[in-house]
Design a protein around this motif. Sequence first.
Motif, PDB file in Angstrom:
ATOM      1  N   ALA A 146      22.039   5.850  23.056  1.00  0.00           N
ATOM      2  CA  ALA A 146      21.902   4.795  24.048  1.00  0.00           C
ATOM      3  C   ALA A 146      20.516   4.709  24.658  1.00  0.00           C
ATOM      4  CB  ALA A 146      22.940   4.993  25.159  1.00  0.00           C
ATOM      5  N   CYS A 147      19.781   5.836  24.694  1.00  0.00           N
ATOM      6  CA  CYS A 147      18.491   5.827  25.367  1.00  0.00           C
ATOM      7  C   CYS A 147      17.645   6.986  24.861  1.00  0.00           C
ATOM      8  CB  CYS A 147      18.687   5.950  26.890  1.00  0.00           C
ATOM      9  SG  CYS A 147      17.153   5.846  27.838  1.00  0.00           S
ATOM     10  N   ALA A 148      16.326   6.760  24.754  1.00  0.00           N
ATOM     11  CA  ALA A 148      15.403   7.824  24.370  1.00  0.00           C
ATOM     12  C   ALA A 148      14.103   7.652  25.153  1.00  0.00           C
ATOM     13  CB  ALA A 148      15.124   7.788  22.868  1.00  0.00           C
ATOM     14  N   VAL A 149      13.619   8.754  25.721  1.00  0.00           N
ATOM     15  CA  VAL A 149      12.350   8.766  26.442  1.00  0.00           C
ATOM     16  C   VAL A 149      11.505   9.886  25.858  1.00  0.00           C
ATOM     17  CG1 VAL A 149      11.193   9.089  28.660  1.00  0.00           C
ATOM     18  CG2 VAL A 149      13.392   7.874  28.565  1.00  0.00           C
ATOM     19  N   HIS A 150      10.319   9.565  25.382  1.00  0.00           N
ATOM     20  CA  HIS A 150       9.415  10.570  24.816  1.00  0.00           C
ATOM     21  C   HIS A 150       8.198  10.664  25.726  1.00  0.00           C
ATOM     22  CE1 HIS A 150      11.681  11.081  21.069  1.00  0.00           C
ATOM     23  NE2 HIS A 150      11.912   9.786  21.161  1.00  0.00           N
ATOM     24  N   ASP A 151       8.294  11.527  26.702  1.00  0.00           N
ATOM     25  CA  ASP A 151       7.213  11.760  27.641  1.00  0.00           C
ATOM     26  C   ASP A 151       6.253  12.792  27.054  1.00  0.00           C
ATOM     27  OD1 ASP A 151       6.479  11.402  30.706  1.00  0.00           O
ATOM     28  OD2 ASP A 151       6.279  13.535  30.267  1.00  0.00           O
ATOM     29  N   ALA A 152       5.059  12.868  27.602  1.00  0.00           N
ATOM     30  CA  ALA A 152       4.106  13.864  27.121  1.00  0.00           C
ATOM     31  C   ALA A 152       4.610  15.283  27.319  1.00  0.00           C
ATOM     32  CB  ALA A 152       2.764  13.683  27.842  1.00  0.00           C
ATOM     33  N   ASP A 153       5.490  15.485  28.312  1.00  0.00           N
ATOM     34  CA  ASP A 153       5.923  16.837  28.661  1.00  0.00           C
ATOM     35  C   ASP A 153       7.399  17.119  28.417  1.00  0.00           C
ATOM     36  OD1 ASP A 153       3.367  17.744  29.687  1.00  0.00           O
ATOM     37  OD2 ASP A 153       3.697  16.378  31.351  1.00  0.00           O
ATOM     38  N   PHE A 154       8.212  16.088  28.283  1.00  0.00           N
ATOM     39  CA  PHE A 154       9.641  16.323  28.067  1.00  0.00           C
ATOM     40  C   PHE A 154      10.213  15.255  27.154  1.00  0.00           C
ATOM     41  CE2 PHE A 154       9.422  13.684  31.886  1.00  0.00           C
ATOM     42  CZ  PHE A 154      10.349  12.691  31.620  1.00  0.00           C
ATOM     43  N   VAL A 155      11.376  15.562  26.608  1.00  0.00           N
ATOM     44  CA  VAL A 155      12.110  14.610  25.779  1.00  0.00           C
ATOM     45  C   VAL A 155      13.474  14.387  26.421  1.00  0.00           C
ATOM     46  CG1 VAL A 155      12.885  16.488  24.259  1.00  0.00           C
ATOM     47  CG2 VAL A 155      12.998  14.123  23.458  1.00  0.00           C
ATOM     48  N   LEU A 156      13.902  13.145  26.449  1.00  0.00           N
ATOM     49  CA  LEU A 156      15.170  12.778  27.084  1.00  0.00           C
ATOM     50  C   LEU A 156      15.936  11.873  26.130  1.00  0.00           C
ATOM     51  CD1 LEU A 156      15.574  11.508  30.758  1.00  0.00           C
ATOM     52  CD2 LEU A 156      16.787  10.426  28.872  1.00  0.00           C
ATOM     53  N   ASP A 157      17.203  12.190  25.917  1.00  0.00           N
ATOM     54  CA  ASP A 157      18.076  11.366  25.081  1.00  0.00           C
ATOM     55  C   ASP A 157      19.429  11.233  25.754  1.00  0.00           C
ATOM     56  OD1 ASP A 157      16.763  10.801  22.348  1.00  0.00           O
ATOM     57  OD2 ASP A 157      16.394  12.942  22.616  1.00  0.00           O
ATOM     58  N   ALA A 158      20.061  10.070  25.557  1.00  0.00           N
ATOM     59  CA  ALA A 158      21.428   9.860  26.034  1.00  0.00           C
ATOM     60  C   ALA A 158      22.253   9.254  24.907  1.00  0.00           C
ATOM     61  CB  ALA A 158      21.448   8.948  27.259  1.00  0.00           C
ATOM     62  N   TRP A 159      23.459   9.771  24.765  1.00  0.00           N
ATOM     63  CA  TRP A 159      24.407   9.275  23.763  1.00  0.00           C
ATOM     64  C   TRP A 159      25.686   8.844  24.467  1.00  0.00           C
ATOM     65  CZ3 TRP A 159      21.356  13.543  23.105  1.00  0.00           C
ATOM     66  CH2 TRP A 159      20.553  13.615  21.959  1.00  0.00           C
ATOM     67  N   THR A 160      26.374   7.884  23.884  1.00  0.00           N
ATOM     68  CA  THR A 160      27.671   7.470  24.407  1.00  0.00           C
ATOM     69  C   THR A 160      28.711   7.497  23.297  1.00  0.00           C
ATOM     70  OG1 THR A 160      27.157   5.127  24.016  1.00  0.00           O
ATOM     71  CG2 THR A 160      26.700   6.014  26.221  1.00  0.00           C
ATOM     72  N   ARG A 161      29.885   7.949  23.632  1.00  0.00           N
ATOM     73  CA  ARG A 161      31.022   7.945  22.720  1.00  0.00           C
ATOM     74  C   ARG A 161      32.067   6.979  23.270  1.00  0.00           C
ATOM     75  NH1 ARG A 161      34.812  13.172  22.456  1.00  0.00           N
ATOM     76  NH2 ARG A 161      35.515  12.225  24.403  1.00  0.00           N
ATOM     77  N   GLY A 162      32.596   6.131  22.413  1.00  0.00           N
ATOM     78  CA  GLY A 162      33.670   5.247  22.835  1.00  0.00           C
ATOM     79  C   GLY A 162      33.232   3.825  23.096  1.00  0.00           C
ATOM     80  N   SER A 163      31.943   3.557  23.022  1.00  0.00           N
ATOM     81  CA  SER A 163      31.446   2.185  23.174  1.00  0.00           C
ATOM     82  C   SER A 163      30.203   2.026  22.325  1.00  0.00           C
ATOM     83  CB  SER A 163      31.130   1.869  24.638  1.00  0.00           C
ATOM     84  OG  SER A 163      30.539   0.592  24.739  1.00  0.00           O
ATOM     85  N   GLY A 164      30.289   1.194  21.299  1.00  0.00           N
ATOM     86  CA  GLY A 164      29.139   0.959  20.445  1.00  0.00           C
ATOM     87  C   GLY A 164      28.241  -0.152  20.954  1.00  0.00           C
ATOM     88  N   ALA A 165      28.698  -0.876  21.973  1.00  0.00           N
ATOM     89  CA  ALA A 165      27.933  -2.007  22.474  1.00  0.00           C
ATOM     90  C   ALA A 165      26.875  -1.528  23.458  1.00  0.00           C
ATOM     91  CB  ALA A 165      28.864  -3.005  23.158  1.00  0.00           C
ATOM     92  N   SER A 166      25.736  -2.209  23.439  1.00  0.00           N
ATOM     93  CA  SER A 166      24.696  -1.913  24.412  1.00  0.00           C
ATOM     94  C   SER A 166      25.149  -2.370  25.788  1.00  0.00           C
ATOM     95  CB  SER A 166      23.397  -2.623  24.029  1.00  0.00           C
ATOM     96  OG  SER A 166      23.527  -4.029  24.226  1.00  0.00           O
TER      97      SER A 166
END
Length: 202
Positions: free
Chosen positions: A174-194
């Motif tokens: 659902a979301c990805a952030v690639h910062d110079a110092d950290f990595v952030l990802d979010a996943w969702t189960r149960g809803s394929g829609a944005s």
Amino acid sequence: MPHDWNAERFDALYRDSADPWALEGSWYEQRKRALVLASLPQPRYRFAFEPGCAQGLLTLELAARCDRLLAGDCSLQALDAARQRLRGQPHVRFAQTVLPEQWPAGCFDLLVFSEVLYYLAPAALDVLIDRVLALPAGPLTLLACHWRHPIEGCTLGGTQVHERLRAALPWTHACAVHDADFVLDAWTRGSGASLAAQEGRL
């Protein structure tokens, strides 16, 4: 590289300092928490689990988005500090947890792994991922956020942790952030829609 992070080492850190990672008063940490909260696709969650809560700075902000929140840490000193920070919020519960062995019971719809998974040995991370995949069916958001730079005593870095998560989780990214110092990802189960699709914006 030997993996030497354990509960005893965390306890020793908190004996030496009430804020071993300099979380208090840091604009870097404040900005990162804001990005974590902004990356959650739903405005509110029924029951969240945040292991590795430390002194509870992120916990305090997550509490405003959750009907119930379980915050865990392997350090009793960290849990005591987090309890003090969130006193007067009865919907937040605290528990000493050592992952992946002490996975709590509960039908969670939000899991937040912030700066915690690289402290696990690779085999232990695999066990934790299996536990997540075995959770009861239903809507679920998993958010992970980790430091990208090397950490003494950790076999995996944050980038490697997220590579393993991306390879293992068969859910919507659902979301990805690639910062110079950290990595952030979010996943969702149960809803394929944005989120825009869910609101009928597409």
